[in-house]
Write a protein that holds these residues in place. Structure first.
Motif, PDB file in Angstrom:
ATOM      1  N   ILE A 125       0.849  -1.144   0.085  1.00 60.91           N
ATOM      2  CA  ILE A 125       0.373  -0.433   0.231  1.00 60.91           C
ATOM      3  C   ILE A 125       1.126   1.842  -0.091  1.00 60.91           C
ATOM      4  N   ALA A 126       0.592   2.389  -0.855  1.00 62.29           N
ATOM      5  CA  ALA A 126       1.006   3.371  -0.885  1.00 62.29           C
ATOM      6  C   ALA A 126       0.349   4.896  -0.022  1.00 62.29           C
ATOM      7  N   MET A 127       0.916   5.345   0.286  1.00 61.22           N
ATOM      8  CA  MET A 127       0.451   6.696   1.268  1.00 61.22           C
ATOM      9  C   MET A 127       1.385   7.128   2.128  1.00 61.22           C
ATOM     10  N   ASP A 202       5.132   9.836   0.424  1.00 62.33           N
ATOM     11  CA  ASP A 202       5.806  10.598  -0.487  1.00 62.33           C
ATOM     12  C   ASP A 202       6.576  11.673   0.223  1.00 62.33           C
ATOM     13  N   PRO A 225       6.781   1.457  -2.542  1.00 61.25           N
ATOM     14  CA  PRO A 225       5.383   0.537  -3.015  1.00 61.25           C
ATOM     15  C   PRO A 225       5.836  -0.045  -4.800  1.00 61.25           C
ATOM     16  N   TYR A 237      -1.877  -0.636  -4.096  1.00 61.60           N
ATOM     17  CA  TYR A 237      -3.470  -0.003  -3.444  1.00 61.60           C
ATOM     18  C   TYR A 237      -2.959   1.477  -2.631  1.00 61.60           C
ATOM     19  N   VAL A 238      -3.815   2.168  -2.851  1.00 55.14           N
ATOM     20  CA  VAL A 238      -3.327   3.639  -2.565  1.00 55.14           C
ATOM     21  C   VAL A 238      -4.515   3.618  -1.078  1.00 55.14           C
ATOM     22  N   ASN A 240      -5.414   6.868   0.996  1.00 57.92           N
ATOM     23  CA  ASN A 240      -5.355   8.335   1.980  1.00 57.92           C
ATOM     24  C   ASN A 240      -6.105   8.442   3.205  1.00 57.92           C
ATOM     25  N   GLY A 266      -7.909   2.173  -5.842  1.00 60.05           N
ATOM     26  CA  GLY A 266      -6.917   1.014  -6.456  1.00 60.05           C
ATOM     27  C   GLY A 266      -7.953  -0.269  -6.675  1.00 60.05           C
ATOM     28  N   SER A 286       5.322   4.696  -9.759  1.00 62.43           N
ATOM     29  CA  SER A 286       5.144   4.834  -8.503  1.00 62.43           C
ATOM     30  C   SER A 286       3.812   6.818  -9.561  1.00 62.43           C
ATOM     31  N   TRP A 289       0.536   5.909  -8.773  1.00 65.95           N
ATOM     32  CA  TRP A 289      -0.526   6.073  -7.392  1.00 65.95           C
ATOM     33  C   TRP A 289       0.098   6.920  -7.129  1.00 65.95           C
ATOM     34  N   TRP A 293      -3.327   9.234  -5.470  1.00 65.58           N
ATOM     35  CA  TRP A 293      -3.134  10.136  -3.822  1.00 65.58           C
ATOM     36  C   TRP A 293      -3.391  11.364  -3.993  1.00 65.58           C
TER      37      TRP A 293
END
Length: 335
Positions: A125-127, A202, A225, A237-238, A240, A266, A286, A289, A293
């Motif tokens: 997961i990217a956050m 981020d 990620p 997945y992303v 927020n 996502g 990158s 995502w 985001w």
């Protein structure tokens, strides 16, 4: 200050949470009124978001005024996160779960992917630094899957121990930046069934990273990620996270007027990038995502806790590695 924070975290029942929260909110207001450097940087970051998301053609002075007003809410959100983190030991499971809920168009598919009944796969997961990511990790183990994640190796060993202990108390498995073969260890975690690996990405914490477009400018995000998703073949997945006002029974159960929404988006389709070379694919993933985001940040900019320089205009490119020549040229032209 660090010693006081560590003492509060180690004695969470000594001071009522509402008093700790009030003290931190007062600190946020003082920092905002003093317009210290971190507040000024937050406002510069918010100006990018506001300009990008505005429906009208806004002049620089109006942007600065809007960012100045918004930054007070941002500082109060940021300081609230710390008060919640330090007092987490005073709350039980039900109270913490009342403070956060899941949402988003990717939540159902993430639950299905990781469910023991659906194959018990795992997911990266990217956050970003938004809302309360510690609450995200706590909630995930009950509604999605247990969490393995990375924490920044702070220079202050006492504060490092405090924040690692907080996250472990919340049920997360913590690895530290600078751990040998960190990427390989995260990939091993994803090779196990029923695991989430969320990464705060981020802001890149090393001298490397990927330059991507965001909010009408360029930022530098962590490669983690995209690398994990590409190497493992798992969907990315992303997330927020933003605050919401609570009411009724949920507010009483939470013991606080505000809770959080963990919005899952996502997944990014990794197979779409298989025809590219590895480095080009990681760069493209990158960007993919970050595009998702950024929309979540624009919807709730007051909960984005970014008090450090991340935009190209604020970066010292001479201290970074792997900077494309085109970015050096762009920075010189803007300067």
């Amino acid at each position: 200050m660090a010693n006081a924070m560590a003492w509060v975290a180690r004695h969470p029942h000594a001071i009522p949470e509402r008093i700790v929260r009030g003290a931190f909110l007062a600190g946020a207001d003082i920092a905002w009124l003093a317009h210290v450097g971190s507040v000024r940087q937050l406002e510069r970051n918010l100006e990018h978001v506001l300009a990008w998301s505005s429906d009208d053609d806004v002049d620089a002075r109006t942007l600065r005024r809007r960012a100045r007003r918004l930054s007070r809410r941002g500082m109060r959100s940021y300081f609230t996160y710390f008060s919640e983190a330090l007092t987490v030991g005073a709350s039980d499971r039900d109270r913490l779960l009342a403070r956060i809920r899941g949402s988003g168009d990717g939540l159902d598919s993430l639950v299905a992917l990781t469910s023991p009944d659906g194959g018990a796969s795992s997911a990266p997961i990217a956050m970003g630094h938004q809302g309360n990511w510690d609450y995200d990790g706590f909630w995930a183990q009950f509604d999605v899957a247990p969490v393995t994640t990375v924490a920044e190796r702070l220079a202050d060993p006492d504060m490092l121990d405090v924040f690692v202990s907080i996250r472990e108390r919340l049920g997360m498995r913590i690895l530290l930046t600078g751990t040998p073969h960190l990427t390989e260890r995260l990939e091993e975690a994803l090779g196990e069934p029923h695991v989430l690996v969320p990464l705060l990405a981020d802001r890149d914490l090393s001298r490397h990273g990927e330059f991507v477009e965001a909010f009408g400018s360029t930022i530098r995000v962590a490669r983690g990620p995209a690398t994990l998703a590409y190497d493992t073949g798992l969907p990315l997945y992303v997330v927020n996270t933003y605050r919401e006002r609570l009411s009724g029974e949920r507010r009483r159960a939470a013991g606080t007027p505000y809770g959080y929404v963990c919005e899952v988006s996502g997944p990014v389709d990794i197979d779409e990038y298989r025809g590219l070379g590895r480095e080009e694919a990681i760069r493209a993933i990158s960007q993919a995502w970050v595009d998702v985001w950024a929309r979540g940040i624009a919807a709730h900019p007051e909960d984005w806790h970014m008090l450090q320089p991340i935009f190209l205009e604020d970066l010292d490119l001479s201290r970074l590695k792997d900077v494309p020549a085109s970015l050096f040229a762009s920075a010189r032209a803007d300067g």
